[in-house]
Design an enzyme around this catalytic site. Structure first.
Site, short mmCIF file in Angstrom:
data_model
loop_
_atom_site.label_atom_id
_atom_site.label_comp_id
_atom_site.label_asym_id
_atom_site.label_seq_id
_atom_site.Cartn_x
_atom_site.Cartn_y
_atom_site.Cartn_z
N GLY A 143 49.18 30.61 -74.04
CA GLY A 143 47.77 28.88 -74.09
C GLY A 143 46.65 29.46 -72.65
O GLY A 143 45.66 28.26 -72.87
N ASP A 300 46.05 41.69 -53.46
CA ASP A 300 45.60 43.25 -53.92
C ASP A 300 44.97 43.72 -53.33
O ASP A 300 44.16 43.87 -51.90
CB ASP A 300 44.13 42.44 -55.12
CG ASP A 300 43.91 43.50 -56.16
OD1 ASP A 300 44.60 43.35 -57.30
OD2 ASP A 300 42.34 43.32 -55.39
N GLU A 329 49.87 45.55 -52.86
CA GLU A 329 49.33 46.47 -53.29
C GLU A 329 48.74 48.03 -52.85
O GLU A 329 47.34 47.71 -52.76
CB GLU A 329 47.88 45.88 -54.82
CG GLU A 329 47.55 46.78 -55.93
CD GLU A 329 46.64 47.12 -56.60
OE1 GLU A 329 46.84 46.58 -57.96
OE2 GLU A 329 45.96 46.57 -56.19
N HIS A 395 49.77 45.12 -64.97
CA HIS A 395 47.93 44.80 -65.92
C HIS A 395 47.07 45.92 -65.96
O HIS A 395 46.03 46.13 -66.55
CB HIS A 395 47.62 43.36 -65.25
CG HIS A 395 46.94 43.51 -64.39
ND1 HIS A 395 48.54 43.69 -62.58
CD2 HIS A 395 46.33 43.74 -63.33
CE1 HIS A 395 47.71 43.50 -61.64
NE2 HIS A 395 46.17 43.79 -62.79
N ASP A 396 47.36 46.34 -64.70
CA ASP A 396 46.57 48.19 -64.89
C ASP A 396 46.92 49.49 -65.61
O ASP A 396 46.50 50.34 -64.88
CB ASP A 396 46.58 48.06 -63.30
CG ASP A 396 45.50 47.23 -62.00
OD1 ASP A 396 44.36 46.68 -63.14
OD2 ASP A 396 46.19 46.56 -61.31
#
Length: 566
Positions: A143, A300, A329, A395-396
């Site tokens: 959602g 990040d 990261e 996600h990368d």
């Protein structure tokens, strides 16, 4: 003097580092193929020469051009002097110290670990060793809201998850939220601060930690400070918060300021050398731990931020929140950021590349695979290796199952894709560090790289791969049940290059477990006696079958199958 011997050691992490009070770990690289046995002799730095204690070193394995030898020595005073003795099967030997190699001990000199400070032994948060991480991309999970994530906490608990990491949740005009507009505000599309606090509280009540994503390398062009520079130019008090080449500020067709990536005008790079910017981001970091009770940060583009900021960041946050987990990261070898002064661990994309080659692409055999595993492990200390996010995808990246469908060695890879992914998950869950599952991988989601890897989570069971889900659940359960899988050392057992089979051992004290992976379409016979001849029987924990080594029975490992022997 033996010719062409090569040994390497330096009195720096990860070649010499404390692993506990009065305990020093040494790592020595030795040229592969020489069959050298190595011993370290050591004493207090102030003791007279000749009083050293000899300690045989363990050969960990080959990492390609070099072998790794290790020893853990005790030093009551913390002041240690040591040197290495290497000998080949012919009886030729050399000494190795800070002056180099020599047949004469005195000419080699000695290495000096001047003093083992208590603070040098990195302490990880107590909860990390039991952790299995689940990465959530909030826009696509349930959602697109924090309440939606909260609704699925029972699902994650049943899977066996003990920590979730969410990509950015702060206000941003983009779907991915990596161009932050307001670091102190939850994006209205996701919900509110109250929703985040409720999510964290619910997760904690189910034994699940929560990590958030912090973007301190760059902001968004709607960030208040950058908007001020856009409006006031050189007269802006925030002009030094960014790295601007000239004025007036230009965003198109090409920005005249530094950005994330290549000319990403909507992501201006922050000048983290500026004390004001550093102060601001540190307050942001503290605020969300205090306000919402989060358990860690994933940082990040950490490799593009000045290390001086990260050193301060770690020191100040750990002083107030010692159980906070800090993950950087770094999408390449991250050892320099993992020496104990910046991050606890990193996102291990280097290991992922090796896993991708061996399992998904089938472009490397077991020897190269394990050499890569040991190579990346050798350039980090034990604490950092224990805190690495061991991921198959994120996600990368493209989804791992998609990579499996695209790979293969000439056989029908469509039919073996799930089997090869199962083996990769088996390795992930039985290796050191913190396994990280990218949302949906456990039910067989597929997708190429961004944006296809960020599709909405599949919740309809008829569209989920329930066998794969059961496999994840079983392996996570076994990992949580057997401490040796969470905290034991990783050691090689055997490789069969021709048959594409490998074995490795997890070991902790007197407890050990043997893991076998058959990454081929053919069955493989394993003689259990080769693992633990001192045991009368072994059990394959995956099936519950008993293997009696005293009867020297052979065990068939199914095509694309595996064993967990204990």
């Amino acid at each position: 003097m033996p010719s062409r011997w090569f040994l390497y050691h330096t009195v720096e992490d990860p070649f010499a580092y404390p692993v506990g009070p009065g305990t020093l770990k040494l790592r020595l690289f030795v040229q592969n193929g020489q069959q050298l046995s190595c011993t370290v002799i050591h004493s207090d730095r102030y003791d007279s020469p000749g009083s050293e204690i000899p300690l045989p070193m363990e050969r960990i394995g080959s990492a390609g051009g070099y072998e790794i030898h290790e020893a853990v020595l005790q030093t009551a005073t913390g002041k240690c002097r040591y040197l290495f003795h290497a000998e080949n099967p012919a009886g030729e030997y050399l000494w190795y110290g800070e002056r180099g190699l020599s047949e004469i001990r005195e000419h080699a000199g000695s290495f000096q670990y001047a003093y083992l400070h208590r603070s040098e032994a990195v302490k990880l948060p107590k909860w990390t060793s039991d952790t299995v991480v689940y990465q959530i991309y909030p826009s696509s999970f349930n959602g697109g809201t924090l309440k939606g994530v909260a609704d699925k906490i029972p699902y994650l608990q049943q899977l066996g998850i003990t920590a979730i990491y969410m990509t950015p949740v702060f206000e941003s005009p983009s779907e991915h939220k990596y161009n932050t507009s307001d670091y102190y505000k939850i994006d209205p599309g996701f919900g509110s601060t109250a929703d985040l606090k409720a999510l964290v509280d619910l997760a904690h009540s189910h034994g699940i930690k929560v990590l958030l994503d912090a973007v301190f390398n760059h902001a968004g062009d709607a960030f208040f400070a950058f908007k001020d520079v856009l409006e006031h130019g050189e007269n802006s008090r925030y002009k030094d918060w960014f790295v601007i080449r000239s004025f007036p500020l230009v965003q198109s067709p090409s920005p005249n300021y530094e950005t994330f990536g290549k000319a990403e005008a909507h992501m201006p790079k922050l000048n983290m050398e500026n004390p004001e910017v550093a102060d601001y981001m540190l307050e942001v970091s503290r605020h969300w731990v205090r306000e919402a009770g989060i358990d860690g940060w994933r940082l990040d583009v950490a490799n593009e931020v000045t290390p001086r900021f990260w050193t301060r960041f770690r020191r100040e946050l750990k002083e107030e929140f010692p159980e906070l987990l800090l993950i950087g990261e770094v999408m390449h070898a991250s050892g320099p950021w993992l020496r104990g002064d910046q991050f606890d661990g990193g996102m291990n994309y280097v290991l992922r590349d090796a896993v991708l080659e061996f399992f998904a692409e089938q472009s490397a055999g077991p020897v190269r695979f394990l050499e890569q595993v040991l190579h990346q492990e050798a350039f980090c200390n034990d604490q950092a290796n224990a805190a690495m996010f061991q991921l198959l995808g994120s996600h990368d990246t493209l989804r791992f199952l998609t990579a499996c469908r695209e790979g293969g060695r000439g056989w029908n890879h469509e039919n073996t894709a799930i089997q090869r992914m199962r083996l990769a998950v088996f390795f992930q869950m039985t290796y050191i560090g913190l396994p990280m599952i990218y949302y949906g991988d456990e039910v067989g989601m597929e997708g190429a790289t961004d944006p296809h890897c960020r599709k909405p989570m599949v919740w309809q069971e008829q569209h989920q791969n329930m066998e794969l889900h059961a496999w994840y659940t079983l392996l996570i359960s076994l990992r949580r049940q057997y401490e040796v899988l969470r905290t034991g050392a990783f050691r090689l057992w055997f490789t069969d290059e021709a048959r594409n089979v490998l074995g490795y051992i997890r070991r902790s004290g007197q407890d050990s477990m043997g893991l076998v992976i058959n990454n081929s379409p053919n069955s493989y016979q394993l003689e259990p006696d080769s693992f633990r001849p001192d045991l009368h029987e072994l059990t394959d924990l995956l099936t519950g079958a008993t293997v009696r080594s005293a009867e020297r029975l052979f065990v068939d490992v199914e095509p694309f199958g595996c064993l967990m022997l204990h």
